[in-house]
Design an enzyme around this catalytic site. Structure first.
Site, short mmCIF file in Angstrom:
data_model
loop_
_atom_site.label_atom_id
_atom_site.label_comp_id
_atom_site.label_asym_id
_atom_site.label_seq_id
_atom_site.Cartn_x
_atom_site.Cartn_y
_atom_site.Cartn_z
CE LYS A 152 -4.38 1.05 0.07
NZ LYS A 152 -5.42 0.35 -0.69
CB VAL B 88 -18.39 0.25 -5.25
CG1 VAL B 88 -18.80 -1.21 -5.29
CG2 VAL B 88 -16.90 0.39 -5.57
N GLY C 59 -21.60 5.47 -3.71
CA GLY C 59 -20.47 6.07 -4.42
C GLY C 59 -20.16 5.30 -5.69
P1 NAD Z 1 -16.80 6.44 -2.82
O1 NAD Z 1 -16.04 7.44 -2.01
O2 NAD Z 1 -16.99 6.67 -4.27
O3 NAD Z 1 -18.26 6.25 -2.18
C1 NAD Z 1 -18.54 6.19 -0.84
C2 NAD Z 1 -19.96 6.69 -0.65
O4 NAD Z 1 -20.34 6.45 0.70
C3 NAD Z 1 -20.13 8.18 -0.92
O5 NAD Z 1 -21.26 8.38 -1.74
C4 NAD Z 1 -20.35 8.76 0.48
O6 NAD Z 1 -21.16 9.92 0.49
C5 NAD Z 1 -21.00 7.61 1.19
N1 NAD Z 1 -20.90 7.62 2.64
C6 NAD Z 1 -19.84 8.02 3.41
N2 NAD Z 1 -20.12 7.83 4.71
C7 NAD Z 1 -21.36 7.30 4.77
C8 NAD Z 1 -22.20 6.86 5.83
N3 NAD Z 1 -21.81 6.94 7.09
N4 NAD Z 1 -23.41 6.35 5.51
C9 NAD Z 1 -23.82 6.26 4.23
N5 NAD Z 1 -23.07 6.65 3.18
C10 NAD Z 1 -21.86 7.16 3.45
O7 NAD Z 1 -16.09 5.04 -2.53
P2 NAD Z 1 -16.19 3.71 -3.40
O8 NAD Z 1 -15.05 3.64 -4.35
O9 NAD Z 1 -17.60 3.54 -3.89
O10 NAD Z 1 -15.89 2.61 -2.27
C11 NAD Z 1 -16.87 2.26 -1.31
C12 NAD Z 1 -16.29 1.26 -0.32
O11 NAD Z 1 -15.83 0.11 -1.03
C13 NAD Z 1 -15.07 1.77 0.45
O12 NAD Z 1 -15.07 1.19 1.72
C14 NAD Z 1 -13.90 1.24 -0.36
O13 NAD Z 1 -12.73 1.10 0.44
C15 NAD Z 1 -14.44 -0.11 -0.78
N6 NAD Z 1 -13.82 -0.65 -1.99
C16 NAD Z 1 -13.86 0.03 -3.16
C17 NAD Z 1 -13.27 -0.50 -4.30
C18 NAD Z 1 -13.33 0.22 -5.64
O14 NAD Z 1 -13.07 -0.42 -6.67
N7 NAD Z 1 -13.68 1.51 -5.68
C19 NAD Z 1 -12.63 -1.75 -4.24
C20 NAD Z 1 -12.61 -2.45 -3.01
C21 NAD Z 1 -13.21 -1.87 -1.90
#
Ligand code: NAD
Length: 348
Positions: free
Chosen positions: A78, A186, A184
């Site tokens: 990381k 995902v 978000g």
């Molecule tokens: P993102 O930042 O695009 O989306 C996160 C969303 O969650 C945002 O819309 C935000 O407003 C919302 N949010 C934040 N706090 C909140 C809460 N307390 N209650 C409800 N909604 C809330 O992130 P992402 O890329 O969609 O990733 C989402 C999760 O999946 C993260 O934990 C990330 O680590 C994990 N993840 C993502 C990927 C990827 O390919 N992007 C891969 C593996 C894991």
């Protein structure tokens, strides 16, 4: 610090102040046992540099686990670029920070390969690539695997189907009530896939601007707290980590949980609590591996191929079924079974 693998120590930790930006760049290499350590570059503000190093150490260990359980030829690493508190970065200093980080990665000589993560984008990988060859997740136009989110979302859908099948006897999602928390990159994609499959959606995000798009899916909008504990068939956490703890789990009504959020359990013993309550939890590092699975195709002999990435992402469902079987057979939690599978893959 949350630890799932207690017996493996990190191979390398490199912290270096970037000469252009003056910002600290950090790389933690947890394991290269299965291949080069891969993990995203997080650009984030921390309390202090120790907290940033702790985060790199913790997240790199998580990446070892994620890649090993999926059987990928990759290790866990990381990167972190530490943004000082209260100092927004202007475009020039931000670019300098990316170049500094690229130089840091190059100095490690290939034990670590970077990718996008919270705070960095596919476009940022292009800037990093001017300083190092050890970068993945470049845009599709540049021959890379591009944005991982669609593959993460597809993998989460396969995980939901496997978890629903184990809970209700059929993977069919038509008519299933599903709560998606966090819309978000995902979460919104998962909600769209679920809507297409005929699920009845309850959705929530702290950002109310997400509502318009989910209204179009026919989803019922609610608050994150209500969505978490709503009477649905499946809960799909797609926001932040630590959402399943000793306060929330006793209030849950969903018998199945599978989502994208990393580190969903506030502590490892929450896995036991879920099991006691007869709630089937798909370990997050299994369910959300689609992004890393997609990147792993870049390392295959023929180079990146989206069809191959789709096929490999589908395997997430099979991996999860095997983990549920192993957990049943040894009378343990899916977390314990998934960790044991990762450890076996690391040993073998
Ligand atoms: P993102 O930042 O695009 O989306 C996160 C969303 O969650 C945002 O819309 C935000 O407003 C919302 N949010 C934040 N706090 C909140 C809460 N307390 N209650 C409800 N909604 C809330 O992130 P992402 O890329 O969609 O990733 C989402 C999760 O999946 C993260 O934990 C990330 O680590 C994990 N993840 C993502 C990927 C990827 O390919 N992007 C891969 C593996 C894991």
């Amino acid at each position: 610090m949350e630890r799932y693998l207690a017996t493996l120590d990190h191979e390398e930790l490199y912290a270096r102040r970037g000469p252009r930006s003056g910002l600290f760049t950090i790389v933690a290499v947890h394991s290269t046992v299965r291949g080069p350590s891969l993990g995203g570059c997080r650009m984030w503000t921390y309390e202090d540099n120790r907290a940033a190093i702790r985060d790199a150490l913790r997240l790199s260990e998580g990446m070892t686990l994620k890649s090993a359980v999926a059987g990928l030829p990759l290790g866990g690493g990381k990167g972190v670029i530490v943004v000082p508190a209260g100092e927004g970065l202007d475009a020039k200093r931000r670019r300098h920070a990316l170049l500094d980080f690229g130089e840091t990665v190059e100095r490690l000589g290939g034990t670590y390969v970077t990718a996008e993560d919270v705070g960095t984008s596919t476009a940022d990988m292009t800037a990093i690539a001017t300083q190092t060859q050890y970068v993945s997740g470049l845009s599709r136009r540049s021959g890379g695997s591009g944005d991982p989110s669609p593959f993460t979302a597809q993998g989460v859908l396969h995980a939901i189907e496997a978890t629903v099948e184990r809970t209700f006897g059929t993977p069919e999602l038509k008519g299933r009530a599903v709560a998606v928390v966090g819309l978000g990159h995902v979460g919104l994609r998962v909600a769209k896939l679920l809507a297409k499959a005929g699920a009845e959606l309850v959705v929530a995000d702290i950002d109310r601007s997400k509502r318009a798009e989910t209204d179009r899916l026919g989803a019922a909008w609610t608050t994150p707290a209500k969505a978490m504990t709503s009477a649905v068939d499946v809960l799909v956490p797609c926001a932040l980590g630590g959402v399943l703890d000793h306060d929330v789990v006793p209030q849950l009504q969903a018998p199945a949980i599978a989502g994208a959020a990393n580190n969903q359990l506030a502590s490892a013993d929450v896995a036991d609590l879920l099991r006691e309550r007869d709630i089937l939890w798909a370990p997050d590092f299994v369910a959300n591996a689609g992004g890393i699975v997609n990147i792993s195709v870049e390392f295959e002999p023929g180079g990146y191929d989206p069809e191959r990435a789709k096929a490999k992402t589908r395997e997430i469902g099979d991996t999860l079924r095997a983990i549920f079987d192993a957990a049943d057979a040894s009378n343990t939690t899916p977390l314990a079974a998934a960790t044991a599978r990762a450890e076996r893959n690391l040993a073998g």
